[in-house]
Design a protein around this motif. Structure first.
Motif, PDB file in Angstrom:
ATOM      1  N   UNK A 121     -65.967  38.163 -23.369  1.00 39.21           N
ATOM      2  CA  UNK A 121     -65.590  38.735 -24.665  1.00 39.21           C
ATOM      3  C   UNK A 121     -65.342  37.631 -25.681  1.00 39.21           C
ATOM      4  N   UNK A 122     -64.615  36.584 -25.284  1.00 42.03           N
ATOM      5  CA  UNK A 122     -64.347  35.461 -26.183  1.00 42.03           C
ATOM      6  C   UNK A 122     -65.638  34.748 -26.567  1.00 42.03           C
ATOM      7  N   UNK A 123     -66.489  34.541 -25.583  1.00 42.96           N
ATOM      8  CA  UNK A 123     -67.743  33.844 -25.855  1.00 42.96           C
ATOM      9  C   UNK A 123     -68.610  34.651 -26.817  1.00 42.96           C
ATOM     10  N   UNK A 124     -68.628  35.955 -26.626  1.00 39.97           N
ATOM     11  CA  UNK A 124     -69.435  36.805 -27.505  1.00 39.97           C
ATOM     12  C   UNK A 124     -68.889  36.772 -28.934  1.00 39.97           C
ATOM     13  N   UNK A 125     -67.562  36.816 -29.072  1.00 37.82           N
ATOM     14  CA  UNK A 125     -66.962  36.760 -30.401  1.00 37.82           C
ATOM     15  C   UNK A 125     -67.237  35.409 -31.054  1.00 37.82           C
ATOM     16  N   UNK A 126     -67.130  34.342 -30.282  1.00 39.11           N
ATOM     17  CA  UNK A 126     -67.381  33.001 -30.806  1.00 39.11           C
ATOM     18  C   UNK A 126     -68.821  32.877 -31.303  1.00 39.11           C
ATOM     19  N   UNK A 127     -69.767  33.328 -30.488  1.00 38.22           N
ATOM     20  CA  UNK A 127     -71.176  33.238 -30.871  1.00 38.22           C
ATOM     21  C   UNK A 127     -71.480  34.122 -32.082  1.00 38.22           C
ATOM     22  N   UNK A 128     -70.880  35.306 -32.127  1.00 35.94           N
ATOM     23  CA  UNK A 128     -71.103  36.207 -33.257  1.00 35.94           C
ATOM     24  C   UNK A 128     -70.604  35.585 -34.557  1.00 35.94           C
ATOM     25  N   UNK A 129     -69.432  34.976 -34.506  1.00 33.99           N
ATOM     26  CA  UNK A 129     -68.869  34.341 -35.708  1.00 33.99           C
ATOM     27  C   UNK A 129     -69.683  33.116 -36.117  1.00 33.99           C
ATOM     28  N   UNK A 130     -70.115  32.340 -35.131  1.00 38.90           N
ATOM     29  CA  UNK A 130     -70.943  31.161 -35.424  1.00 38.90           C
ATOM     30  C   UNK A 130     -72.261  31.579 -36.064  1.00 38.90           C
ATOM     31  N   UNK A 131     -72.849  32.635 -35.525  1.00 41.45           N
ATOM     32  CA  UNK A 131     -74.115  33.129 -36.069  1.00 41.45           C
ATOM     33  C   UNK A 131     -73.944  33.597 -37.516  1.00 41.45           C
ATOM     34  N   UNK A 132     -72.823  34.215 -37.822  1.00 39.79           N
ATOM     35  CA  UNK A 132     -72.584  34.683 -39.189  1.00 39.79           C
ATOM     36  C   UNK A 132     -72.566  33.505 -40.167  1.00 39.79           C
TER      37      UNK A 132
END
Length: 640
Positions: free
Chosen positions: A490-501
């Motif tokens: 969950x943390x990794x997905x949130x991190x990647x989503x924010x980085x992608x934004x």
């Protein structure tokens, strides 16, 4: 004491200090020139200790700036100190000559900015005064850039000089560049004559240049292109015999350019050389040959962006490369957090000691930390060098089961963050350290996953609002945490989503960092079973449903009829080992179709064996249909 006497004493002291500083700088230049890095580190660290500034100074030290650059040049990491180089060039000392302007140009070259490097080299080369040797170095620098961007222009440029005017120690390199350019633009026959001339001239080359091995490699590949296997093997053995294997595949494969971009075609081939003078040095990457002019630049630029390429345990090695059909999640990019902090600290007169990041240096750094704390206070920026060195030396212990080691490193990082914050460090440093500490605290179980998720959201909101945030730094931290074993999906997905934004707002869709984050995020969506979300991400990259990485259940390797006896008998004497990385399609029965070599290490050595044996590879399609663009690595080693 009279004013006149006082002024005289001050002038004498300043003159002595200047003379001592100049001598220390001359000493480190001489030590790095002969690659005596142990002695050079002692010289530099003694100078750092002797030249500790007053608590309120916060100004760069011109001598330590130059020593830092000399150290970086010796280790082949000039881009890491580009800020210091630029500052030094703006405020030259009397005996600098063009030395640091050449290093400025070299930093651009190593960073993949070939046009920028050419302009900087030309500025020195075109001068009518100054050191003639430095001008010849600059002319060779111009020719190196043209070899990559416009080999026909490289030939014209080199022929504009009288060869007899070249110092003997540089003639071999001029001939090597001209020979390589001729092989790309005109013919191997013309190239062969020039390369043989370079071979003869290599007797005058510096030992650290690896001139004989580099020229032998060119002659070997020229022979291979004309199907002269015996000559190829004879010349290849000069630089490749009896090696200890160490593959550069991971760093290189993820950074290969994508076919169809920058005019690249699947059949295009580029051969590069990897030159490493000592194991701890960064690997130099240079162009050897390209199947046509105009295709080398994206390959070289992408490889030079990789933080580290682990070349085999030999001075020089070679790779033949082709473009990938699909982007990679393993793309590597840019400078590290430590590089960024070192450049920032130096502007305040604070310098990182050289070669003190090993476990045995812990006591020395701890002693220095105590000494500086007593002199400058507990929150001074002057504490950062020993703290950072202690952190680097302690990091391996963090990944063991030693809970105490994890807690000590976490405490060190928290103290570093506090000092950065108290000394108005750039927001990007604060963000990166908060991310680093977040990952550590979860691994050390000092923070729950739920607490970490709240903190992560806060950090990434700050990152999104910072338009000056270095994207390589953000990308590097995101990839590092995505690879960390102790963080939740969950943390990794949130991190990647924010980085992608952030990346979507600031870079083009073809930016390799943006594409790598999308692929990583797609993997996290697959991991939690959201195939629809993963498909949307793949569609954003225009990766067709027929790609092997897209099915709900991916193909898995089953077998290959490749035996140790398949090792080419004509390579046995040289003892060469290597790799062939192949991209191919798979039939619904798991049979390999349409193989294409992405990378050959070394070039041409195992291509014929790969063509015969790679088609025996079989995959289990998991009940799925045929697919495209699977990648498989094959290692070739001696049969005993």
């Amino acid at each position: 004491m009279s004013i006149v006497v006082g002024l005289a004493l001050f002038t004498a002291a300043a003159s002595t200090e200047t003379a001592e500083a100049a001598q220390a700088l001359a000493t480190i230049r001489e030590q790095t020139a002969r690659l005596d890095l142990t002695a050079a580190a002692k010289t530099m660290n003694a100078a750092i200790s002797e030249r500790l500034p007053s608590p309120d100074s916060k100004q760069p030290d011109s001598i330590l700036d130059r020593m830092t650059i000399e150290a970086a040049a010796a280790q082949k990491i000039l881009p890491a100190v580009r800020t210091i180089i630029d500052r030094t060039v703006k405020i030259p000392l009397a005996d600098d000559g063009a030395r640091y302007r050449l290093m400025q140009a070299r930093a651009s070259e190593v960073n993949g900015d070939f046009k920028g490097a050419e302009a900087l080299f030309r500025a020195v080369a075109d001068e009518t005064s100054g050191d003639l040797d430095e001008r010849w170095q600059a002319r060779l620098g111009v020719a190196r850039q043209l070899l990559i961007t416009d080999p026909a222009a490289a030939i014209t440029y080199l022929k504009s000089f009288q060869r007899s005017d070249l110092p003997a120690k540089y003639r071999w390199e001029a001939d090597l560049i001209e020979g390589r350019s001729e092989a790309i633009v005109h013919s191997d026959a013309v190239s062969a004559d020039i390369l043989r001339r370079a071979w003869i001239g290599a007797v005058d080359a510096a030992p650290t240049s690896a001139a004989p091995a580099r020229i032998a490699g060119d002659l070997a590949f020229l022979a291979a292109r004309s199907a002269n296997r015996s000559s190829y093997l004879a010349m290849l053995a000069v630089g490749h015999s009896q090696v200890t294997y160490g593959s550069p595949q991971n760093a290189v494969l993820g950074n290969l350019p994508v076919c169809g971009e920058a005019g690249l075609r699947p059949e295009d081939v580029v051969i590069v050389e990897l030159l490493r003078q000592q194991p701890q040095f960064r690997t130099d990457v240079g162009l050897v040959w390209a199947s046509r002019a105009g295709i080398a630049q994206p390959f070289l630029a992408a490889l030079l962006q990789a933080e580290s390429i682990d070349s085999p345990a030999r001075q020089i090695s070679h790779l033949a490369l082709r473009c990938r059909s699909l982007p990679a999640a393993s793309y590597k990019a840019g400078r590290t957090l430590v590089d960024e902090i070192v450049a920032w600290m130096s502007g305040a007169g604070v310098y990182l000691p050289w070669g003190q990041t090993e476990q045995e240096d812990l006591l020395e750094n701890l002693t220095e930390l105590g000494r500086r704390e007593a002199k400058y206070g507990a929150t001074s920026i002057m504490l950062l060098p020993p703290l950072i060195n202690i952190e680097i030396a302690s990091e391996p212990a963090f990944f063991t089961a030693d809970k105490n080691a994890q807690l000590r490193l976490l405490e060190l990082s928290q103290r570093t963050l506090s000092i950065l914050d108290n000394n108005d460090a750039p927001k990007s440093f604060i963000m990166a350290y908060r991310l680093k500490i977040l990952g550590m605290s979860v691994a050390a179980q000092t923070r729950t996953v739920e607490q970490a998720e709240v903190e992560l959201s806060s950090i990434m909101d700050a990152a999104a609002a910072d338009s000056t945030l270095p994207l390589d730094l953000l990308y590097g931290m995101a990839v590092s945490l995505d690879d960390a074993p102790n963080l939740s999906s969950t943390m990794k997905r949130e991190l990647l989503t924010s980085t992608l934004a952030v990346l979507r707002r600031r870079v083009a869709p073809t930016d390799p960092r943006r594409r790598a984050v999308i692929l990583r995020l797609a993997g996290r969506e697959r991991e939690r079973g959201d195939m629809k979300a993963a498909a949307t991400l793949y569609d954003a990259l225009k990766i067709a449903p027929s790609a092997c990485l897209r099915p709900d259940t991916r193909p898995t390797f089953v077998s290959a009829n490749i035996q140790s006896e398949d090792y080419p008998s004509d390579l046995t004497f040289s003892g060469i080992v290597g790799n062939t990385t192949v991209e191919f399609d798979l039939s619904s029965a798991g049979q390999l179709e349409n193989p294409r070599i992405l990378m050959a290490d070394p070039p041409f050595a195992f291509d014929h064996v790969a063509a015969a044996r790679v088609p025996t590879i079989r995959y289990d399609m998991q009940g799925g249909s045929s697919c495209r663009f699977q990648v498989q690595d094959v290692r070739w080693q001696l049969p005993y």
